[in-house]
Motif scaffolding. Structure first.
Motif, PDB file in Angstrom:
ATOM      1  N   LEU A  36     -12.578  76.586  53.952  1.00 51.96           N
ATOM      2  CA  LEU A  36     -12.709  77.601  53.325  1.00 51.96           C
ATOM      3  C   LEU A  36     -11.665  78.632  53.039  1.00 51.96           C
ATOM      4  N   LEU A  37     -10.857  78.581  54.021  1.00 54.04           N
ATOM      5  CA  LEU A  37      -9.612  79.709  54.185  1.00 54.04           C
ATOM      6  C   LEU A  37      -8.664  78.897  53.461  1.00 54.04           C
ATOM      7  N   GLU A  38      -7.939  77.715  54.031  1.00 56.70           N
ATOM      8  CA  GLU A  38      -6.793  77.200  53.358  1.00 56.70           C
ATOM      9  C   GLU A  38      -6.790  75.668  53.301  1.00 56.70           C
ATOM     10  N   GLY A  39      -7.013  74.863  54.381  1.00 57.36           N
ATOM     11  CA  GLY A  39      -7.524  73.526  54.190  1.00 57.36           C
ATOM     12  C   GLY A  39      -6.760  72.502  54.611  1.00 57.36           C
ATOM     13  N   GLU A  40      -5.698  72.341  53.881  1.00 55.30           N
ATOM     14  CA  GLU A  40      -4.850  71.317  54.005  1.00 55.30           C
ATOM     15  C   GLU A  40      -4.439  70.711  55.444  1.00 55.30           C
ATOM     16  N   THR A  41      -3.986  71.780  56.293  1.00 56.23           N
ATOM     17  CA  THR A  41      -3.775  71.431  57.771  1.00 56.23           C
ATOM     18  C   THR A  41      -4.856  71.047  58.480  1.00 56.23           C
ATOM     19  N   ILE A  42      -6.111  71.623  58.255  1.00 56.46           N
ATOM     20  CA  ILE A  42      -7.325  71.071  59.148  1.00 56.46           C
ATOM     21  C   ILE A  42      -7.727  69.895  58.454  1.00 56.46           C
TER      22      ILE A  42
ATOM     23  N   ALA B 257     -12.610  69.355  44.194  1.00 58.18           N
ATOM     24  CA  ALA B 257     -12.883  69.590  45.641  1.00 58.18           C
ATOM     25  C   ALA B 257     -13.212  68.095  46.163  1.00 58.18           C
ATOM     26  N   VAL B 258     -13.754  67.287  45.799  1.00 64.52           N
ATOM     27  CA  VAL B 258     -13.929  65.902  46.447  1.00 64.52           C
ATOM     28  C   VAL B 258     -12.816  65.082  46.365  1.00 64.52           C
ATOM     29  N   VAL B 259     -12.171  65.258  45.054  1.00 65.91           N
ATOM     30  CA  VAL B 259     -10.660  64.581  45.249  1.00 65.91           C
ATOM     31  C   VAL B 259      -9.581  65.173  46.104  1.00 65.91           C
ATOM     32  N   TRP B 260      -9.544  66.564  46.184  1.00 68.85           N
ATOM     33  CA  TRP B 260      -8.791  67.013  47.235  1.00 68.85           C
ATOM     34  C   TRP B 260      -9.096  66.715  48.815  1.00 68.85           C
ATOM     35  N   ALA B 261     -10.147  66.899  48.972  1.00 67.98           N
ATOM     36  CA  ALA B 261     -10.661  66.509  50.424  1.00 67.98           C
ATOM     37  C   ALA B 261     -10.453  65.061  50.708  1.00 67.98           C
ATOM     38  N   THR B 262     -10.614  63.869  49.830  1.00 63.22           N
ATOM     39  CA  THR B 262     -10.583  62.615  50.009  1.00 63.22           C
ATOM     40  C   THR B 262      -8.994  62.371  50.084  1.00 63.22           C
ATOM     41  N   LEU B 263      -8.063  63.102  49.311  1.00 60.12           N
ATOM     42  CA  LEU B 263      -6.762  62.866  49.438  1.00 60.12           C
ATOM     43  C   LEU B 263      -6.219  63.255  50.692  1.00 60.12           C
ATOM     44  N   PHE B 264      -6.542  64.487  51.054  1.00 58.27           N
ATOM     45  CA  PHE B 264      -5.880  65.059  52.449  1.00 58.27           C
ATOM     46  C   PHE B 264      -6.805  64.486  53.555  1.00 58.27           C
ATOM     47  N   ALA B 265      -7.726  64.082  53.636  1.00 58.53           N
ATOM     48  CA  ALA B 265      -8.335  63.445  55.029  1.00 58.53           C
ATOM     49  C   ALA B 265      -7.816  61.874  55.040  1.00 58.53           C
ATOM     50  N   SER B 266      -7.567  61.411  53.749  1.00 57.82           N
ATOM     51  CA  SER B 266      -7.060  60.134  53.817  1.00 57.82           C
ATOM     52  C   SER B 266      -5.552  60.053  54.334  1.00 57.82           C
ATOM     53  N   ALA B 267      -5.129  60.991  53.894  1.00 57.44           N
ATOM     54  CA  ALA B 267      -3.519  61.189  54.427  1.00 57.44           C
ATOM     55  C   ALA B 267      -3.268  61.221  55.716  1.00 57.44           C
ATOM     56  N   GLY B 268      -4.324  62.159  56.284  1.00 57.07           N
ATOM     57  CA  GLY B 268      -4.481  62.405  57.809  1.00 57.07           C
ATOM     58  C   GLY B 268      -5.133  61.111  58.485  1.00 57.07           C
ATOM     59  N   TYR B 269      -5.828  60.305  57.905  1.00 53.73           N
ATOM     60  CA  TYR B 269      -6.197  59.268  58.483  1.00 53.73           C
ATOM     61  C   TYR B 269      -5.067  58.174  58.754  1.00 53.73           C
ATOM     62  N   TRP B 270      -4.250  57.944  57.381  1.00 54.90           N
ATOM     63  CA  TRP B 270      -3.456  57.054  57.307  1.00 54.90           C
ATOM     64  C   TRP B 270      -1.996  57.705  58.262  1.00 54.90           C
ATOM     65  N   ALA B 271      -1.908  58.882  58.540  1.00 52.83           N
ATOM     66  CA  ALA B 271      -0.883  59.410  59.541  1.00 52.83           C
ATOM     67  C   ALA B 271      -1.281  58.977  60.967  1.00 52.83           C
ATOM     68  N   GLY B 272      -2.543  59.120  61.252  1.00 47.53           N
ATOM     69  CA  GLY B 272      -2.973  58.588  62.305  1.00 47.53           C
ATOM     70  C   GLY B 272      -2.563  57.266  62.808  1.00 47.53           C
ATOM     71  N   GLU B 273      -2.965  56.281  61.723  1.00 40.20           N
ATOM     72  CA  GLU B 273      -2.746  54.716  61.664  1.00 40.20           C
ATOM     73  C   GLU B 273      -1.064  54.434  62.093  1.00 40.20           C
TER      74      GLU B 273
ATOM     75  N   VAL C 117       1.734  68.970  63.604  1.00 33.28           N
ATOM     76  CA  VAL C 117       1.250  69.324  62.105  1.00 33.28           C
ATOM     77  C   VAL C 117       1.065  70.730  61.746  1.00 33.28           C
ATOM     78  N   VAL C 118       0.616  71.503  62.628  1.00 29.24           N
ATOM     79  CA  VAL C 118       0.412  72.841  62.342  1.00 29.24           C
ATOM     80  C   VAL C 118       1.744  73.492  62.244  1.00 29.24           C
ATOM     81  N   ALA C 119       2.766  73.121  62.982  1.00 28.04           N
ATOM     82  CA  ALA C 119       4.183  73.875  62.962  1.00 28.04           C
ATOM     83  C   ALA C 119       4.647  73.364  61.616  1.00 28.04           C
ATOM     84  N   LEU C 120       4.800  72.023  61.335  1.00 27.18           N
ATOM     85  CA  LEU C 120       5.152  71.410  60.120  1.00 27.18           C
ATOM     86  C   LEU C 120       4.769  72.018  58.849  1.00 27.18           C
ATOM     87  N   VAL C 121       3.441  72.255  58.828  1.00 29.97           N
ATOM     88  CA  VAL C 121       2.888  72.919  57.578  1.00 29.97           C
ATOM     89  C   VAL C 121       3.301  74.411  57.678  1.00 29.97           C
TER      90      VAL C 121
END
Length: 191
Positions: A24-30, A135-151, A171-175
Protein backbone atom coordinates in the motif's frame (compact mmCIF):
# COMPACT_ATOMS: atom_id res chain seq x y z
CA UNK A 1 19.70 -8.27 20.25
CA UNK A 2 18.31 -10.06 17.17
CA UNK A 3 19.40 -13.60 18.04
CA UNK A 4 16.10 -14.34 19.81
CA UNK A 5 13.91 -13.14 16.95
CA UNK A 6 12.16 -16.10 15.29
CA UNK A 7 12.00 -14.78 11.74
CA UNK A 8 10.10 -17.87 10.50
CA UNK A 9 7.34 -17.31 13.05
CA UNK A 10 7.13 -13.59 12.26
CA UNK A 11 6.99 -14.22 8.52
CA UNK A 12 4.45 -17.04 8.76
CA UNK A 13 2.25 -15.10 11.18
CA UNK A 14 2.47 -11.57 9.81
CA UNK A 15 4.03 -12.03 6.36
CA UNK A 16 0.94 -11.54 4.23
CA UNK A 17 -0.19 -8.56 6.33
CA UNK A 18 3.30 -7.04 6.01
CA UNK A 19 3.18 -7.51 2.24
CA UNK A 20 -0.28 -5.96 2.01
CA UNK A 21 0.60 -2.92 4.15
CA UNK A 22 4.05 -2.54 2.58
CA UNK A 23 2.58 -2.62 -0.94
CA UNK A 24 0.00 0.00 0.00
CA UNK A 25 2.86 2.32 0.89
CA UNK A 26 5.85 1.48 -1.29
CA UNK A 27 6.06 -2.16 -2.15
CA UNK A 28 9.16 -3.19 -4.02
CA UNK A 29 11.34 -3.98 -1.01
CA UNK A 30 8.69 -5.92 0.90
CA UNK A 31 7.66 -7.69 -2.29
CA UNK A 32 11.20 -8.88 -2.99
CA UNK A 33 11.43 -10.12 0.60
CA UNK A 34 8.03 -11.83 0.18
CA UNK A 35 9.32 -13.61 -2.92
CA UNK A 36 12.39 -14.75 -0.98
CA UNK A 37 10.13 -16.00 1.83
CA UNK A 38 8.11 -17.93 -0.77
CA UNK A 39 11.30 -19.51 -2.04
CA UNK A 40 12.02 -20.66 1.51
CA UNK A 41 8.46 -22.08 1.80
CA UNK A 42 7.61 -19.72 4.66
CA UNK A 43 4.98 -18.05 2.47
CA UNK A 44 3.36 -19.13 -0.79
CA UNK A 45 4.20 -17.27 -3.98
CA UNK A 46 0.67 -16.92 -5.41
CA UNK A 47 -0.80 -15.37 -2.24
CA UNK A 48 2.23 -13.04 -2.05
CA UNK A 49 1.46 -11.90 -5.61
CA UNK A 50 -2.27 -11.70 -4.84
CA UNK A 51 -1.95 -9.60 -1.68
CA UNK A 52 0.64 -7.34 -3.32
CA UNK A 53 -1.54 -6.86 -6.42
CA UNK A 54 -4.58 -6.02 -4.31
CA UNK A 55 -2.67 -3.57 -2.11
CA UNK A 56 -0.87 -1.94 -5.04
CA UNK A 57 -4.13 -1.49 -6.90
CA UNK A 58 -5.98 -0.20 -3.83
CA UNK A 59 -3.22 2.30 -3.01
CA UNK A 60 -3.23 3.64 -6.56
CA UNK A 61 -7.03 3.83 -6.57
CA UNK A 62 -7.00 5.92 -3.40
CA UNK A 63 -4.39 8.23 -4.91
CA UNK A 64 -6.38 8.43 -8.17
CA UNK A 65 -9.51 9.56 -6.29
CA UNK A 66 -7.47 12.00 -4.21
CA UNK A 67 -6.24 13.49 -7.49
CA UNK A 68 -9.78 13.49 -8.91
CA UNK A 69 -11.28 15.43 -6.00
CA UNK A 70 -8.35 17.40 -4.57
CA UNK A 71 -5.84 17.54 -7.44
CA UNK A 72 -6.39 21.17 -8.39
CA UNK A 73 -5.63 22.29 -4.83
CA UNK A 74 -3.13 19.56 -3.86
CA UNK A 75 -0.82 19.24 -6.87
CA UNK A 76 0.32 22.91 -6.94
CA UNK A 77 1.46 22.49 -3.32
CA UNK A 78 3.81 19.61 -4.21
CA UNK A 79 6.69 21.85 -5.35
CA UNK A 80 9.34 19.20 -4.73
CA UNK A 81 7.46 16.78 -6.98
CA UNK A 82 7.00 19.26 -9.85
CA UNK A 83 9.38 17.45 -12.21
CA UNK A 84 7.52 14.16 -11.67
CA UNK A 85 4.15 15.91 -12.07
CA UNK A 86 5.30 17.43 -15.38
CA UNK A 87 6.58 14.06 -16.65
CA UNK A 88 3.36 12.25 -15.78
CA UNK A 89 1.25 15.06 -17.25
CA UNK A 90 3.18 14.86 -20.52
CA UNK A 91 2.94 11.06 -20.56
CA UNK A 92 -0.83 11.20 -19.97
CA UNK A 93 -1.32 13.70 -22.81
CA UNK A 94 0.60 11.58 -25.31
CA UNK A 95 0.03 8.01 -24.08
CA UNK A 96 -2.76 7.79 -21.46
CA UNK A 97 -3.01 3.99 -21.42
CA UNK A 98 0.75 3.52 -21.17
CA UNK A 99 0.96 6.10 -18.39
CA UNK A 100 -1.65 4.31 -16.27
CA UNK A 101 0.10 0.97 -16.72
CA UNK A 102 3.68 2.16 -16.28
CA UNK A 103 3.49 4.84 -13.59
CA UNK A 104 4.08 2.28 -10.83
CA UNK A 105 7.33 1.22 -12.51
CA UNK A 106 8.74 4.74 -12.88
CA UNK A 107 11.00 5.87 -10.05
CA UNK A 108 9.70 8.88 -8.17
CA UNK A 109 6.24 8.71 -9.70
CA UNK A 110 4.63 5.93 -7.71
CA UNK A 111 2.75 8.25 -5.36
CA UNK A 112 2.27 11.37 -7.43
CA UNK A 113 1.49 9.57 -10.70
CA UNK A 114 -1.97 8.23 -9.83
CA UNK A 115 -2.91 11.63 -8.36
CA UNK A 116 -1.93 13.40 -11.57
CA UNK A 117 -3.84 10.81 -13.61
CA UNK A 118 -6.91 11.34 -11.41
CA UNK A 119 -6.66 15.10 -11.83
CA UNK A 120 -6.38 14.68 -15.61
CA UNK A 121 -9.95 13.40 -15.82
CA UNK A 122 -9.00 9.99 -17.23
CA UNK A 123 -12.06 7.74 -17.04
CA UNK A 124 -12.27 5.95 -13.67
CA UNK A 125 -13.28 2.71 -15.41
CA UNK A 126 -10.27 2.91 -17.73
CA UNK A 127 -7.99 3.60 -14.76
CA UNK A 128 -9.38 0.68 -12.74
CA UNK A 129 -8.95 -1.83 -15.57
CA UNK A 130 -5.45 -0.80 -16.59
CA UNK A 131 -4.38 -0.30 -12.97
CA UNK A 132 -5.44 -3.87 -12.18
CA UNK A 133 -3.34 -5.27 -15.02
CA UNK A 134 -0.39 -3.06 -14.03
CA UNK A 135 -0.63 -4.12 -10.38
CA UNK A 136 -0.64 -7.82 -11.25
CA UNK A 137 2.32 -7.48 -13.62
CA UNK A 138 4.23 -5.37 -11.07
CA UNK A 139 3.57 -7.80 -8.21
CA UNK A 140 4.47 -10.81 -10.34
CA UNK A 141 7.76 -9.27 -11.52
CA UNK A 142 8.99 -8.17 -8.10
CA UNK A 143 7.84 -11.27 -6.21
CA UNK A 144 9.44 -13.46 -8.87
CA UNK A 145 12.65 -11.43 -8.63
CA UNK A 146 12.68 -12.10 -4.89
CA UNK A 147 11.97 -15.78 -5.46
CA UNK A 148 14.87 -16.10 -7.91
CA UNK A 149 17.14 -14.04 -5.64
CA UNK A 150 16.36 -16.62 -2.94
CA UNK A 151 17.32 -19.38 -5.37
CA UNK A 152 20.60 -17.64 -6.20
CA UNK A 153 21.44 -17.04 -2.53
CA UNK A 154 20.62 -20.62 -1.61
CA UNK A 155 23.00 -21.88 -4.28
CA UNK A 156 25.69 -19.49 -3.07
CA UNK A 157 25.21 -19.89 0.69
CA UNK A 158 23.44 -23.24 1.12
CA UNK A 159 20.73 -23.31 3.79
CA UNK A 160 19.41 -19.76 4.18
CA UNK A 161 17.65 -20.19 7.54
CA UNK A 162 20.53 -18.76 9.59
CA UNK A 163 20.88 -15.87 7.14
CA UNK A 164 17.24 -14.76 6.83
CA UNK A 165 17.44 -11.71 9.07
CA UNK A 166 20.77 -10.46 7.66
CA UNK A 167 19.47 -11.00 4.10
CA UNK A 168 16.28 -9.08 4.88
CA UNK A 169 18.25 -6.24 6.45
CA UNK A 170 20.68 -6.29 3.52
CA UNK A 171 17.86 -6.02 0.96
CA UNK A 172 16.32 -3.12 2.87
CA UNK A 173 19.73 -1.39 3.16
CA UNK A 174 20.40 -1.89 -0.56
CA UNK A 175 17.03 -0.46 -1.56
CA UNK A 176 17.49 2.52 0.79
CA UNK A 177 21.00 3.13 -0.59
CA UNK A 178 19.78 3.04 -4.20
CA UNK A 179 16.90 5.36 -3.29
CA UNK A 180 19.24 7.81 -1.59
CA UNK A 181 21.67 7.79 -4.51
CA UNK A 182 18.82 8.48 -6.96
CA UNK A 183 17.42 11.19 -4.68
CA UNK A 184 20.74 13.01 -4.40
CA UNK A 185 21.43 12.68 -8.14
CA UNK A 186 18.01 14.14 -8.93
CA UNK A 187 18.57 16.93 -6.40
CA UNK A 188 21.99 17.72 -7.87
CA UNK A 189 20.56 17.63 -11.41
CA UNK A 190 17.73 19.99 -10.40
CA UNK A 191 20.22 22.42 -8.86
Amino acid sequence: MFEHVDVNYLLATYGYWAIFIGCLLEGETILILGGMAAHQHVLKLLPVIGYASLAGMLGDQLLFWAGRYFGERLLPRLHKQQAAIDKVTSLIQHHPTVSIFSVRFLYGMRLVGPMVIGASKVSPLKFVCINLVGAVVWATLFASAGYWAGEFLQRALGDLKPYRLPIALGVVALVVAVGLIRHFRAKRKAA
